[in-house]
Each structure stands twice: as structure tokens, then as C-alpha cells.
Scaffold this active site. Sequence first.
Site, mmCIF file in Angstrom:
data_model
loop_
_atom_site.group_PDB
_atom_site.id
_atom_site.type_symbol
_atom_site.label_atom_id
_atom_site.label_comp_id
_atom_site.label_asym_id
_atom_site.label_seq_id
_atom_site.Cartn_x
_atom_site.Cartn_y
_atom_site.Cartn_z
ATOM 1 C CB SER A 1 -0.956 0.012 1.204
ATOM 2 O OG SER A 1 -2.046 -0.850 0.959
ATOM 3 C CE LYS B 1 -4.717 1.455 -0.899
ATOM 4 N NZ LYS B 1 -4.112 0.244 -0.328
ATOM 5 C CB SER C 1 -4.656 1.879 3.689
ATOM 6 O OG SER C 1 -3.753 1.326 2.764
ATOM 7 C CE LYS D 1 -1.647 4.247 2.569
ATOM 8 N NZ LYS D 1 -1.634 3.023 3.421
#
Length: 366
Positions: A44, A47, A104, A206
Site C-alpha cells: 500500500s 497509494k 488505505s 504511509k
Amino acid sequence: MGWASQVMIPAPPQLAASSWILIDAHSGAVIAEHNADERLPPASLTKMMTSYLLEYEIHQGTVELNDMVRISERAWRMPGSRMFVQEGTFVSIEDLLRGVIIQSGNDASVAVAEHLAGSETAFADLMNQHARLMGMTNTHFMNSTGLPDENHYSTARDLAILSRVKIMDYPEHYSIYSEREFTFNNIRQTNRNRLLWRDASVDGLKTGHTSEAGYCLAASAVRNDMRLISVVMGTRSDEARTQESQKLLSYGFRYFETPRLYQAYQDLDEARVWKGARTSVRVGLTEDLYATIPRGAQEQLQAEIVLHPNLQAPLVVGDQVGQLVISLNGEVVKQEPVFALENLERGGFFKRLWHSLIMFFSGLLS
């Protein structure tokens, strides 16, 4: 960074991770790294590029935060971490941005991709174009979410580059990365970045996790105007990625500093100019200059401006006229181009002729 022989700095910590990197956001200097160019599944952390493209489009004025996005069946059916959007409903760009960053959400990511590019495949192509423009040379995206694909990969170094661009280019949106929770559709979800609770200086970025990628974390923190970015990939647990990232950040803040040495458009010197209406022009930098150095070593820095010996008019603001070299104990720390800070028109005919003769007999003209 090469100063161990002159300055007493311990070796960087060794982490229980596949790869990692620690950079300074202002100078771009790499403080510590290990396998930073190894291509790995980013999970992720992908992202960050998805949200970057949305921030980019907002900045360009093609979309606005209050624009409403229709949720497709495909977005609604996405597996994994979710924002819990419903098929056929309309969700604002602002909520989707938080859904991507804080929750997320794979569903939010696909909704963003479809809204901006028509399909996730077309969006992935945009992701790769932007990655190339940033200099992410070991990255290839296949989707907006980070779900596993053998042709979907990145590196710690590339993700640090992306993190730096996000922070520096779009600070107006960066505060979202520090938000600890977001509630959508009456479902409250917390930010998975545990450093936000443990370290008050951390304000992003993140997390990522898949069985293939392990547990990953891109983190950033600010202390005394120094901003560091760490990327840790391939740890064994949520707790491990948190602890290992904390080790890197603590090392950087403890042993290094990044002072601003010069301001943009500050007069640094005057360059000799031939054949001009005047004989010199003011020179300097077009951006603030930061250098990452061992803590306490600023007084030992040496600066040298190397100007072109045969500068000739006309010159305009922004023309490169030389180099600024910053060194520490004989080692180059930064080397930046120096530019003219003012326009300089050509001199009269007889002055140009006289200067041509001087330059010729001085060996400045071939």
C-alpha cells in the site's frame, strides 16, 4: 556519508528489514541506506502515488475537493483494506483522499483511478509517467492499490523520492497524513502508522502490508526545522516496521543537521563579464541551499565559487555563470550551479572590440 574518518559518527543501525533508506527532505542527502535499489513489492505504499496524482490534479485545477465521484461496482468489490464506499453512491474527492491516505482503502484508490483516468489501467500508465518524471528509475506500477502483481514493484529509494516530492510540492494536503483517524459511512478507522502516536515529531506518511511485501512504512518527522524521511520495507510485523523506522529517524536526528547555508537570490559574489555595459554582474542561487552534515560541523564548512573565466554579455537573470562548491574536511558536500541575478546588456562597439583584443591576448579567446 563518508565522514567517519573526520567526524565521530557511529555506523547506521542495522535493521530487521529487506531494505531501507533515510534521507533529508530539504537537501535530498542520503544519510543511511541498505539494499535501497532492490525491487520489491511496495504493497500500500503504492497509494502514495495514487494520492499524489489526486493532489496533482487538484493543484492543476482539473478537480476540486468538493467534486463528487460515482462509485463503480468494481471499486465497491475491491478486496483488502477498504473505506467502505457503496456502489452507485457519490463520494467527495476530499473524502476519497482521506480514504486513500488514512484508511488505505483499496476501494477509494480504484474510485480515484477511475475518476481521473477512466480506468485503473489508464491510471497506472499515468502513475508510471509521473514516476519517470520524478526519477523513480526502479519502479513500475500495475494498479492504484498495491495489490500483488509480478510487474508491480518499487524500491526504498524511489519511494523516498516520491515521499519527498509529495511533502515539498503539495504541503497544503500533507497535513492529512498526520490525521490519526477518519470516519466514513459511520465506520471509524485509525491510521495504521503507529509512529503518529509514539513520536510527536512524526507527521506521515504511509504504511503497507501484503504477504509478499511484508510490513512496510514510509515515515517523516520534523525536529528543529530538520525534516527526515525514512522508508523501511520487508519487516515481519506492524510492531517491527514501527520500531525499525524509529531507529532510523532517531539516528538521523541525533547525529546530523541540515542548516540552510544560503537563501535564494542572495548576493554571493560578482562575476567579471566581458563586452558588457558594466564589467560585472551579481551572482547567486535560485533556490535556498541546504546541506546535511554531521551535527556541530557547520563551522568547518568551506565554500568556494568557481566562476566561468570568459563570461560575455549579454546575460539575463538565470544564466549559469559558475559553480558553488561546499566542502567539509576536503570532501565535497554540495555542488550547485550559480546564476546571474541581474540582466547585463552588451557594451558599445569600441568596448566590445577592446575587450575582444584583451581576451585574445590573454588566451581567453581561441
